[in-house]
Design an enzyme around this catalytic site. Structure first.
Site, PDB file in Angstrom:
ATOM      1  CB  ILE A   1       1.628   0.581  12.513  1.00 12.86           C
ATOM      2  CG1 ILE A   1       0.213  -0.042  12.610  1.00 12.86           C
ATOM      3  CG2 ILE A   1       2.702  -0.412  12.934  1.00 12.86           C
ATOM      4  CD1 ILE A   1      -0.235  -0.488  13.976  1.00 12.86           C
TER       5      ILE A   1
ATOM      6  N   PRO B   1      -5.283  -2.137  10.805  1.00  8.47           N
ATOM      7  CG  PRO B   1      -3.166  -2.507   9.913  1.00  8.47           C
ATOM      8  CD  PRO B   1      -4.611  -2.408   9.524  1.00  8.47           C
TER       9      PRO B   1
ATOM     10  CD  GLN C   1      -4.705   8.584   4.939  1.00  9.31           C
ATOM     11  OE1 GLN C   1      -5.349   8.081   5.838  1.00  9.31           O
ATOM     12  NE2 GLN C   1      -3.562   8.076   4.513  1.00  9.31           N
TER      13      GLN C   1
ATOM     14  CE1 TYR D   1      -3.070   3.869   2.932  1.00  2.00           C
ATOM     15  CE2 TYR D   1      -4.705   4.217   4.654  1.00  2.00           C
ATOM     16  CZ  TYR D   1      -3.558   3.589   4.185  1.00  2.00           C
ATOM     17  OH  TYR D   1      -2.909   2.682   5.005  1.00  2.00           O
TER      18      TYR D   1
ATOM     19  N   GLY E   1       0.824  -1.207   0.000  1.00  2.00           N
ATOM     20  CA  GLY E   1       0.000   0.000   0.000  1.00  2.00           C
ATOM     21  C   GLY E   1       0.857   1.255   0.000  1.00  2.00           C
TER      22      GLY E   1
HETATM   23  N1  CAA Z   1      -6.225  14.214  11.988  1.00  2.00           N
HETATM   24  C1  CAA Z   1      -6.953  15.302  12.294  1.00  2.00           C
HETATM   25  N2  CAA Z   1      -6.801  16.493  11.679  1.00  2.00           N
HETATM   26  C2  CAA Z   1      -5.867  16.560  10.704  1.00  2.00           C
HETATM   27  C3  CAA Z   1      -5.090  15.461  10.331  1.00  2.00           C
HETATM   28  C4  CAA Z   1      -5.281  14.249  11.038  1.00  2.00           C
HETATM   29  N3  CAA Z   1      -4.567  13.164  10.774  1.00  2.00           N
HETATM   30  N4  CAA Z   1      -4.279  15.846   9.333  1.00  2.00           N
HETATM   31  C5  CAA Z   1      -4.533  17.137   9.079  1.00  2.00           C
HETATM   32  N5  CAA Z   1      -5.480  17.584   9.931  1.00  2.00           N
HETATM   33  C6  CAA Z   1      -6.031  18.931   9.995  1.00  2.00           C
HETATM   34  C7  CAA Z   1      -4.984  20.007   9.916  1.00  2.00           C
HETATM   35  O1  CAA Z   1      -4.350  20.191  11.152  1.00  2.00           O
HETATM   36  C8  CAA Z   1      -5.842  21.169   9.485  1.00  2.00           C
HETATM   37  O2  CAA Z   1      -6.567  21.632  10.600  1.00  2.00           O
HETATM   38  P1  CAA Z   1      -6.445  23.153  11.082  1.00  2.00           P
HETATM   39  O3  CAA Z   1      -6.892  23.947   9.899  1.00  2.00           O
HETATM   40  O4  CAA Z   1      -7.365  23.210  12.257  1.00  2.00           O
HETATM   41  O5  CAA Z   1      -5.008  23.324  11.430  1.00  2.00           O
HETATM   42  C9  CAA Z   1      -6.850  20.550   8.533  1.00  2.00           C
HETATM   43  O6  CAA Z   1      -6.837  19.140   8.861  1.00  2.00           O
HETATM   44  C10 CAA Z   1      -6.549  20.679   7.060  1.00  2.00           C
HETATM   45  O7  CAA Z   1      -5.182  20.694   6.872  1.00  2.00           O
HETATM   46  P2  CAA Z   1      -4.481  21.571   5.730  1.00  2.00           P
HETATM   47  O8  CAA Z   1      -5.270  22.800   5.402  1.00  2.00           O
HETATM   48  O9  CAA Z   1      -3.055  21.679   6.119  1.00  2.00           O
HETATM   49  O10 CAA Z   1      -4.692  20.619   4.485  1.00  2.00           O
HETATM   50  P3  CAA Z   1      -3.724  20.247   3.318  1.00  2.00           P
HETATM   51  O11 CAA Z   1      -4.502  20.184   2.069  1.00  2.00           O
HETATM   52  O12 CAA Z   1      -2.464  21.055   3.328  1.00  2.00           O
HETATM   53  O13 CAA Z   1      -3.345  18.761   3.690  1.00  2.00           O
HETATM   54  C11 CAA Z   1      -2.564  16.978   4.998  1.00  2.00           C
HETATM   55  C12 CAA Z   1      -2.502  18.453   4.768  1.00  2.00           C
HETATM   56  C13 CAA Z   1      -2.148  16.236   3.730  1.00  2.00           C
HETATM   57  C14 CAA Z   1      -3.970  16.556   5.378  1.00  2.00           C
HETATM   58  C15 CAA Z   1      -1.535  16.718   6.093  1.00  2.00           C
HETATM   59  O14 CAA Z   1      -1.909  17.404   7.249  1.00  2.00           O
HETATM   60  C16 CAA Z   1      -1.416  15.258   6.412  1.00  2.00           C
HETATM   61  O15 CAA Z   1      -0.655  14.536   5.778  1.00  2.00           O
HETATM   62  N6  CAA Z   1      -2.136  14.804   7.432  1.00  2.00           N
HETATM   63  C17 CAA Z   1      -2.100  13.449   7.872  1.00  2.00           C
HETATM   64  C18 CAA Z   1      -3.167  12.631   7.218  1.00  2.00           C
HETATM   65  C19 CAA Z   1      -3.095  11.276   7.816  1.00  2.00           C
HETATM   66  O16 CAA Z   1      -3.477  11.057   8.968  1.00  2.00           O
HETATM   67  N7  CAA Z   1      -2.575  10.296   7.040  1.00  2.00           N
HETATM   68  C20 CAA Z   1      -2.392   8.969   7.548  1.00  2.00           C
HETATM   69  C21 CAA Z   1      -1.059   8.469   7.032  1.00  2.00           C
HETATM   70  S1  CAA Z   1      -0.601   6.944   7.827  1.00  2.00           S
HETATM   71  C22 CAA Z   1      -1.529   5.818   7.060  1.00  2.00           C
HETATM   72  O17 CAA Z   1      -2.218   6.057   6.116  1.00  2.00           O
HETATM   73  C23 CAA Z   1      -1.471   4.431   7.619  1.00  2.00           C
HETATM   74  C24 CAA Z   1      -2.784   4.035   8.158  1.00  2.00           C
HETATM   75  O18 CAA Z   1      -3.447   3.173   7.553  1.00  2.00           O
HETATM   76  C25 CAA Z   1      -3.251   4.574   9.443  1.00  2.00           C
END
Ligand code: CAA
Length: 241
Positions: free
Chosen positions: A180, A177, A144, A147, A84
């Site tokens: 992780i 999961p 996501q 995803y 993935g």
């Molecule tokens: N949980 C809750 N809030 C989140 C978040 C999360 N994981 N990620 C981003 N946000 C919030 C930001 O803090 C922001 O809130 P505020 O405006 O209050 O600060 C809002 O969402 C939007 O963020 P942006 O305007 O910065 O949006 P962007 O278009 O620039 O995107 C993003 C940023 C890509 C979402 C980046 O913040 C990011 O990568 N976040 C993590 C997303 C995530 O959790 N991915 C999981 C990866 S791990 C995985 O996928 C494995 C699995 O199976 C669990």
């Protein structure tokens, strides 16, 4: 468990822990990977597990790859759909390329791989198909849409194919999961992990790849034969279904 197991994305992260877990349980394991030759060679040297390179998003590549694994090791009894990728970004900024890449690698792959082992499993009257989904396919996740959609699709696939094959000695299950400690999660901005993710995990930490691997080893075992079409969740209490 003297079975042949194939783990996609099996040379790094959760997949590597799964490959090692199945090997330690007595399986002969093949681990596939998509692009990182250096990591794959290091994994092979460290574990002795056979590695194969192909794109799980490409049906013909999966067909040829499965045929090669079966020629080398024997018929695949246990398939772990783990490969993935993430291409995170909010929908209003997401490109069609980042949508398609995630759907291809995370969802098309489930069809591409399972389709190429299921006939053999049915003919032999035994099989285990275990797909690694995600908490974010269960609850949705900011950033996501691609995803979350792909991982949600895994649950529907699992339930349909479980029903189709229940009378053939084949179980089809998903593992979901939470967050992780792998490179994929470390790619999330540090500030987001600290302020938005960790506070929502009641256990108070990220999970370890081996904690997911143990779920897979259990579902792959002979003793888990009555469990099919189910989801085993390992997320530290972050989301309870
Ligand atoms: N949980 C809750 N809030 C989140 C978040 C999360 N994981 N990620 C981003 N946000 C919030 C930001 O803090 C922001 O809130 P505020 O405006 O209050 O600060 C809002 O969402 C939007 O963020 P942006 O305007 O910065 O949006 P962007 O278009 O620039 O995107 C993003 C940023 C890509 C979402 C980046 O913040 C990011 O990568 N976040 C993590 C997303 C995530 O959790 N991915 C999981 C990866 S791990 C995985 O996928 C494995 C699995 O199976 C669990």
């Amino acid at each position: 468990m003297a079975r042949i197991a194939l783990v996609t994305g099996g040379t790094r992260g959760i997949g590597a822990a799964i490959a090692v877990g199945l090997r330690d349980a007595g399986c002969t394991v093949a681990a596939t990977y998509g692009g990182n030759d250096v990591a794959a060679e290091a994994f092979k040297a460290e574990t002795g597990i056979a590695v194969y390179k192909w794109d799980v998003g490409d049906f013909a590549a999966c067909q040829a790859g499965v045929a090669q694994v079966e020629a080398d090791l024997g018929p695949v009894d246990i398939l772990v759909n783990n490969a993935g990728i993430t291409r995170d970004g909010t929908l209003h900024r997401m490109s069609p390329e980042n949508w398609r890449a995630v759907i291809a690698t995370n969802l098309d792959s489930i069809f591409n791989m399972t389709r190429n082992v299921i006939e053999g499993m049915r003919a032999r009257g035994f099989g285990r198909v275990i797909s690694i989904a995600s908490i974010n396919g269960q609850k949705g996740q900011i950033g996501q849409a691609n995803y979350s959609a792909a991982k949600a699709g895994v649950f529907g696939f699992t339930k349909a194919v479980a029903q189709e094959n229940a009378a053939k000695g084949i179980t089809v299950n998903a593992v979901a999961p939470g967050y992780i400690a792998t490179e994929m999660v470390r790619a999330v901005p540090e500030e987001v992990i600290k302020s938005k993710i960790l506070p929502h995990i009641p256990v108070g930490r990220l999970g370890e790849p081996e904690e997911v691997a143990r779920c897979v080893t259990f579902l792959a075992s002979e003793e888990a034969g009555f469990i099919t079409g189910s989801t085993l969740t390992a997320n530290g209490g972050q989301y309870m279904t």
